[in-house]
Design a protein around this motif. Sequence first.
Motif, PDB file in Angstrom:
ATOM      1  N   PHE A  56       0.832  -1.198   0.000  1.00 41.77           N
ATOM      2  CA  PHE A  56       0.000   0.000   0.000  1.00 41.77           C
ATOM      3  C   PHE A  56       0.872   1.255   0.000  1.00 41.77           C
ATOM      4  N   PHE A  57       1.935   1.246   0.801  1.00 43.73           N
ATOM      5  CA  PHE A  57       2.866   2.372   0.787  1.00 43.73           C
ATOM      6  C   PHE A  57       3.487   2.541  -0.595  1.00 43.73           C
ATOM      7  N   ALA A  93       6.528  18.865  -3.896  1.00 40.01           N
ATOM      8  CA  ALA A  93       5.162  18.481  -3.520  1.00 40.01           C
ATOM      9  C   ALA A  93       5.009  16.965  -3.491  1.00 40.01           C
ATOM     10  N   SER A  94       5.669  16.275  -4.413  1.00 42.08           N
ATOM     11  CA  SER A  94       5.598  14.811  -4.460  1.00 42.08           C
ATOM     12  C   SER A  94       6.124  14.198  -3.175  1.00 42.08           C
ATOM     13  N   VAL A  95       7.281  14.659  -2.720  1.00 42.76           N
ATOM     14  CA  VAL A  95       7.874  14.102  -1.493  1.00 42.76           C
ATOM     15  C   VAL A  95       6.998  14.401  -0.286  1.00 42.76           C
ATOM     16  N   VAL A  96       6.523  15.635  -0.176  1.00 46.90           N
ATOM     17  CA  VAL A  96       5.705  16.026   0.983  1.00 46.90           C
ATOM     18  C   VAL A  96       4.405  15.224   1.022  1.00 46.90           C
ATOM     19  N   GLN A  97       3.710  15.145  -0.112  1.00 46.59           N
ATOM     20  CA  GLN A  97       2.442  14.421  -0.146  1.00 46.59           C
ATOM     21  C   GLN A  97       2.641  12.929   0.095  1.00 46.59           C
ATOM     22  N   SER A  98       3.697  12.356  -0.467  1.00 44.58           N
ATOM     23  CA  SER A  98       3.946  10.924  -0.277  1.00 44.58           C
ATOM     24  C   SER A  98       4.202  10.603   1.186  1.00 44.58           C
ATOM     25  N   ILE A  99       5.041  11.395   1.838  1.00 44.60           N
ATOM     26  CA  ILE A  99       5.343  11.143   3.253  1.00 44.60           C
ATOM     27  C   ILE A  99       4.087  11.324   4.106  1.00 44.60           C
ATOM     28  N   ILE A 109      -1.752   6.558   6.174  1.00 49.17           N
ATOM     29  CA  ILE A 109      -2.144   5.164   5.943  1.00 49.17           C
ATOM     30  C   ILE A 109      -1.644   4.276   7.078  1.00 49.17           C
ATOM     31  N   ASP A 110      -0.437   4.546   7.569  1.00 42.07           N
ATOM     32  CA  ASP A 110       0.085   3.773   8.694  1.00 42.07           C
ATOM     33  C   ASP A 110      -0.798   3.948   9.926  1.00 42.07           C
ATOM     34  N   ALA A 111      -1.275   5.161  10.154  1.00 40.69           N
ATOM     35  CA  ALA A 111      -2.175   5.394  11.292  1.00 40.69           C
ATOM     36  C   ALA A 111      -3.480   4.618  11.122  1.00 40.69           C
ATOM     37  N   MET A 112      -4.024   4.602   9.908  1.00 36.96           N
ATOM     38  CA  MET A 112      -5.260   3.858   9.665  1.00 36.96           C
ATOM     39  C   MET A 112      -5.060   2.360   9.853  1.00 36.96           C
TER      40      MET A 112
END
Length: 374
Positions: free
Chosen positions: A320-321, A349-355, A361-364
């Motif tokens: 998923f990551f 923006a890609s790096v910020v949004q991905s992290i 997702i990890d929290a979910m």
Amino acid sequence: MTPPKITSERNSDGTLVRIAGEMLTQSLETVENDFAAIHPSDGPVTLDLTDVDALDTGGAWLVADLAGRFTSNGATLQFKGVLPAHAALIDTVSHNIPSDPGKLAKPRGFTDWVAHIGQGTYGTWQDTLSILGFLGLTLDRLVRTLLRPWRLRRAALVTHMEETGFKALPIVALMGFLIGVVLAFQGATQLKQFGAEIFVVELISISILRELGILLTAIIVAGRSGSAFTASIGSMKVQEEIDAMRTLGLDPIEVLVIPRVLALLIMLPILGFVADMAGLFGGALMSWIDLGVSPGMFVTRLKENTDVWQLAVGLIKAPFFALVIGVIACWQAMQVKGSSQSVGQRTTASVVQSIFMVIAIDAMFSIFFSQIGV
């Protein structure tokens, strides 16, 4: 170097303006006020540039602006002693001076602030829909590729697996090792107060296997590989290579996106497993040095008190990551608007949004596994 100079005088034939010296940008600050101080008049005006030794775009702009002020005031303008090259430059600058200089924006009020918030919210909603559409398109092409594997570009897949996976092994292993060392050291400091040093094994194993190993690996991959995906595809879009692909009948999603996403789907679980093993090794080493927990005892307690599901919970998150990192990186690349500045902005923006999405997702997943008792 002859400094620039401007003089103005009126005679029976009209107004005569003499410009002399080197009208170059680096020296124009000495005559800017002199140019601005000349008040335009009507009637015949002669601009004498006989003594101009050099002229660049900045000097041509001052001359063109002065000429424009005279003509707008109804004067009849003629040039004298101007070189052909200088005349061509002045003419080019004159045609490119904006007719409307614009006005300063008024201070933003409450209404403007509300409108700005609304525009930002609408833009975020549009981006969300666009990313979801791109995710659906990517999954569609991915399923088609799995059903027709002969269409997969194997050479590109292997190349991206090497770039995103094998070349990232050293940094991922080092990160995992250091995380294990830090957890053991910090855990030992606290557990010594209660005489429960032996429980450092559970602290290290559960923290690394369940959460930290795969989470920090995904963050490293997002910063390392996700940014590379955005920059490479974004540069191709700037150079119109993606348009050329479509002209040749090639699908950019199939050619560019699928090999990268598949490479992440394959390599991220492997990298996560390497990080887990390196973290356990670092934790075991630090426990032996600081607490006297022998490697044999560490392994024994690891087998007795750490279920295999702790490792599985971490590795289940990896695909998923990987999908999120790959899709966001490639989507941001497709939004590049044709300049190197846009490539840089989209890469950031890609790096910020991905992290951010990896952590969300990890929290979910943490909530989900907690609810089902895993």
